[in-house]
Write an enzyme that holds these catalytic residues in place. Structure first.
Site, PDB file in Angstrom:
ATOM      1  N   ASP A  16      -2.170  -2.430   1.934  1.00 36.12           N
ATOM      2  CA  ASP A  16      -1.044  -1.427   2.762  1.00 36.12           C
ATOM      3  C   ASP A  16      -0.048  -2.329   3.373  1.00 36.12           C
ATOM      4  O   ASP A  16      -0.491  -3.711   3.924  1.00 36.12           O
ATOM      5  CB  ASP A  16      -1.262  -0.454   4.078  1.00 36.12           C
ATOM      6  CG  ASP A  16       0.335   0.346   3.494  1.00 36.12           C
ATOM      7  OD1 ASP A  16       1.016  -0.157   3.266  1.00 36.12           O
ATOM      8  OD2 ASP A  16       0.110   0.809   4.614  1.00 36.12           O
ATOM      9  N   GLY A  19       5.248  -3.373   0.719  1.00 40.43           N
ATOM     10  CA  GLY A  19       7.294  -3.219   0.941  1.00 40.43           C
ATOM     11  C   GLY A  19       7.429  -3.882   2.060  1.00 40.43           C
ATOM     12  O   GLY A  19       8.552  -4.649   2.262  1.00 40.43           O
ATOM     13  N   ARG A  20       6.662  -3.867   3.178  1.00 41.70           N
ATOM     14  CA  ARG A  20       7.042  -4.670   4.431  1.00 41.70           C
ATOM     15  C   ARG A  20       7.484  -5.918   4.402  1.00 41.70           C
ATOM     16  O   ARG A  20       8.038  -6.654   4.499  1.00 41.70           O
ATOM     17  CB  ARG A  20       6.369  -4.374   5.875  1.00 41.70           C
ATOM     18  CG  ARG A  20       7.106  -3.011   6.417  1.00 41.70           C
ATOM     19  CD  ARG A  20       5.492  -2.206   7.032  1.00 41.70           C
ATOM     20  NE  ARG A  20       4.593  -1.135   6.562  1.00 41.70           N
ATOM     21  CZ  ARG A  20       3.835  -1.111   6.581  1.00 41.70           C
ATOM     22  NH1 ARG A  20       3.164  -1.667   8.285  1.00 41.70           N
ATOM     23  NH2 ARG A  20       2.523  -0.687   6.276  1.00 41.70           N
ATOM     24  N   HIS A  33       4.240  -6.083  -3.558  1.00 37.21           N
ATOM     25  CA  HIS A  33       3.035  -5.983  -4.572  1.00 37.21           C
ATOM     26  C   HIS A  33       2.665  -7.340  -5.698  1.00 37.21           C
ATOM     27  O   HIS A  33       1.848  -7.436  -5.762  1.00 37.21           O
ATOM     28  CB  HIS A  33       3.628  -4.914  -5.598  1.00 37.21           C
ATOM     29  CG  HIS A  33       4.105  -3.728  -4.909  1.00 37.21           C
ATOM     30  ND1 HIS A  33       3.241  -3.066  -4.363  1.00 37.21           N
ATOM     31  CD2 HIS A  33       5.341  -2.743  -5.110  1.00 37.21           C
ATOM     32  CE1 HIS A  33       3.671  -2.152  -3.669  1.00 37.21           C
ATOM     33  NE2 HIS A  33       5.591  -1.882  -3.936  1.00 37.21           N
ATOM     34  N   SER A  61      -1.554   5.379  -6.121  1.00 40.35           N
ATOM     35  CA  SER A  61      -2.048   6.942  -6.070  1.00 40.35           C
ATOM     36  C   SER A  61      -1.202   7.747  -6.335  1.00 40.35           C
ATOM     37  O   SER A  61      -0.436   7.400  -7.195  1.00 40.35           O
ATOM     38  CB  SER A  61      -1.907   7.041  -4.238  1.00 40.35           C
ATOM     39  OG  SER A  61      -0.649   7.453  -3.759  1.00 40.35           O
ATOM     40  N   ASP A  63       0.223   9.730  -5.109  1.00 42.77           N
ATOM     41  CA  ASP A  63       1.700  10.266  -5.035  1.00 42.77           C
ATOM     42  C   ASP A  63       2.471   9.345  -4.962  1.00 42.77           C
ATOM     43  O   ASP A  63       4.575   8.785  -4.519  1.00 42.77           O
ATOM     44  CB  ASP A  63       1.273  10.340  -3.482  1.00 42.77           C
ATOM     45  CG  ASP A  63       0.428  11.800  -2.794  1.00 42.77           C
ATOM     46  OD1 ASP A  63       1.081  13.246  -3.800  1.00 42.77           O
ATOM     47  OD2 ASP A  63      -0.338  11.805  -1.918  1.00 42.77           O
ATOM     48  N   LEU A 127     -19.977  -8.801  -8.531  1.00 39.24           N
ATOM     49  CA  LEU A 127     -19.475  -8.124  -7.869  1.00 39.24           C
ATOM     50  C   LEU A 127     -19.166  -6.828  -8.727  1.00 39.24           C
ATOM     51  O   LEU A 127     -18.675  -7.216 -10.126  1.00 39.24           O
ATOM     52  CB  LEU A 127     -17.756  -8.510  -7.651  1.00 39.24           C
ATOM     53  CG  LEU A 127     -16.842  -8.541  -6.832  1.00 39.24           C
ATOM     54  CD1 LEU A 127     -17.528  -7.694  -5.360  1.00 39.24           C
ATOM     55  CD2 LEU A 127     -16.163  -8.442  -6.993  1.00 39.24           C
ATOM     56  N   ARG A 177      -8.437  -1.102   6.177  1.00 41.45           N
ATOM     57  CA  ARG A 177      -6.405  -0.954   5.803  1.00 41.45           C
ATOM     58  C   ARG A 177      -5.972  -2.051   6.657  1.00 41.45           C
ATOM     59  O   ARG A 177      -6.011  -2.443   7.416  1.00 41.45           O
ATOM     60  CB  ARG A 177      -6.458   0.636   6.392  1.00 41.45           C
ATOM     61  CG  ARG A 177      -4.655   0.537   5.643  1.00 41.45           C
ATOM     62  CD  ARG A 177      -4.579   1.966   6.604  1.00 41.45           C
ATOM     63  NE  ARG A 177      -2.877   2.777   5.599  1.00 41.45           N
ATOM     64  CZ  ARG A 177      -2.467   3.182   4.984  1.00 41.45           C
ATOM     65  NH1 ARG A 177      -3.117   5.297   4.977  1.00 41.45           N
ATOM     66  NH2 ARG A 177      -1.542   3.444   4.477  1.00 41.45           N
TER      67      ARG A 177
HETATM   68  C1  FPP Z   1       1.275   0.280  -0.414  1.00 39.30           C
HETATM   69  O1  FPP Z   1       2.358  -1.419   0.205  1.00 39.30           O
HETATM   70  C2  FPP Z   1       0.415  -0.778  -1.453  1.00 39.30           C
HETATM   71  C3  FPP Z   1       0.775  -0.001  -2.645  1.00 39.30           C
HETATM   72  C4  FPP Z   1       1.541   1.172  -3.037  1.00 39.30           C
HETATM   73  C5  FPP Z   1       0.597  -0.428  -4.363  1.00 39.30           C
HETATM   74  C6  FPP Z   1      -0.730  -1.721  -3.873  1.00 39.30           C
HETATM   75  C7  FPP Z   1      -0.618  -2.674  -4.935  1.00 39.30           C
HETATM   76  C8  FPP Z   1      -0.838  -4.077  -5.418  1.00 39.30           C
HETATM   77  C9  FPP Z   1      -1.867  -4.496  -4.051  1.00 39.30           C
HETATM   78  C10 FPP Z   1      -0.495  -4.879  -6.246  1.00 39.30           C
HETATM   79  C11 FPP Z   1      -1.284  -4.238  -7.949  1.00 39.30           C
HETATM   80  C12 FPP Z   1      -2.729  -4.281  -8.491  1.00 39.30           C
HETATM   81  C13 FPP Z   1      -3.560  -4.805  -9.384  1.00 39.30           C
HETATM   82  C14 FPP Z   1      -4.901  -4.135  -9.628  1.00 39.30           C
HETATM   83  C15 FPP Z   1      -1.960  -5.071  -9.938  1.00 39.30           C
HETATM   84  P1  FPP Z   1       3.046  -0.242   0.275  1.00 39.30           P
HETATM   85  O2  FPP Z   1       4.897  -1.031  -0.835  1.00 39.30           O
HETATM   86  O3  FPP Z   1       3.298   1.194   1.276  1.00 39.30           O
HETATM   87  O4  FPP Z   1       3.937  -0.812   1.994  1.00 39.30           O
HETATM   88  P2  FPP Z   1       4.744  -0.637   3.115  1.00 39.30           P
HETATM   89  O5  FPP Z   1       3.859   0.391   3.316  1.00 39.30           O
HETATM   90  O6  FPP Z   1       5.254  -2.113   3.542  1.00 39.30           O
HETATM   91  O7  FPP Z   1       6.272  -0.189   2.787  1.00 39.30           O
END
Ligand code: FPP
Length: 237
Positions: A16, A19-20, A33, A61, A63, A127, A177
């Protein structure tokens, strides 16, 4: 335990904060991302030497489909590129990749690439990287219940067997997390029954091998009791 007689750790990560991370830099969320994929590369590289045998990461997810189309498209493009570009490197490094979650709503070419990557890396024992895509832990539990019913064994034991069969539902030892939030967000609810939870404010794109080592060190410092009495209580009795 996979590929070795030594008990390895199953670590799971809610990645997580992408985005931030991007917003703070004046960049679009997708850039976060993309940086998150780099962080995943660092963690996959570091995991085996830290005793992690299975690593399950939450990439998308059920969602997340609600996010703006541009962000969903970017995440799918990153997933496509990751599967296509990393399969050979994972295989060479002795890693196996599998994807958990629904496949029927993914773009067809990604579903095909996933199946091909799973076949190409099936022999990996160093792994086991499991990427959760279009994933919901609640849906996985419901699916297992339906499979038990279909098999004609909708008993408590039949359901329990569906939920523990193979490596699909391997218990998580350490759940990490990043990004400061303290919730499970429908990730591996069954498998985390006795997981040690580790939360860090570090945003996922900033996470690296040293952060993973710190989480594993804290995990080893914890006393896991699984509802019983730990060694310290037993020796004091
Ligand atoms: C949550 O951060 C992250 C996600 C919803 C996507 C996670 C994906 C990746 C790390 C890259 C893709 C992975 C692969 C295997 C290609 P957020 O966007 O909700 O962040 P925020 O809480 O700061 O808005």
């Amino acid at each position: 335990m996979e590929g070795s007689r030594v008990k390895t750790i199953h670590a799971a990560i809610i990645m997580d904060g992408n985005g931030r991370w991007a917003t703070r830099r004046g960049m679009p969320r997708q850039a976060g991302h993309a940086a998150g994929v780099e962080a995943l590369g660092r963690v996959v590289e570091a995991a085996p030497d830290l005793g992690i045998g299975t690593l399950t990461v939450y990439a998308f997810s059920v969602d997340n489909w609600q996010r703006p189309k541009v962000e969903v498209t970017a995440l799918m493009a990153l997933l496509r590129r990751y599967i296509e570009n990393e399969t050979r490197r994972l295989a060479e490094g002795g890693a196996r990749i599998t994807v958990i979650g629904r496949r029927d709503r993914l773009p067809g070419d990604i579903a095909i690439a996933i199946a091909s990557a799973e076949r190409a890396t099936a022999g990996g024992t160093r792994l086991h990287l499991r990427v959760a895509v279009d994933y919901s832990a609640r849906d996985a539990i419901v699916e297992a219940a339906m499979a038990a019913a279909r098999s004609g064994d909708a008993t408590r034991e039949g359901l329990s067997q569906q939920l523990t069969e193979g490596s699909a539902h391997r218990d998580v030892d350490l759940l990490i997390r990043t990004g400061g939030e303290k919730r499970l967000s429908d990730f591996l609810l069954w498998e985390c029954a006795y997981a040690e939870l580790y939360f860090t404010d570090r945003l996922w794109p900033d996470f690296g091998a040293e952060d993973l080592a710190a989480a594993v060190a804290e995990f080893h410092a914890r006393e896991r009791r699984f509802g019983g009495l730990g060694p310290s209580a037993v020796s004091a009795a």
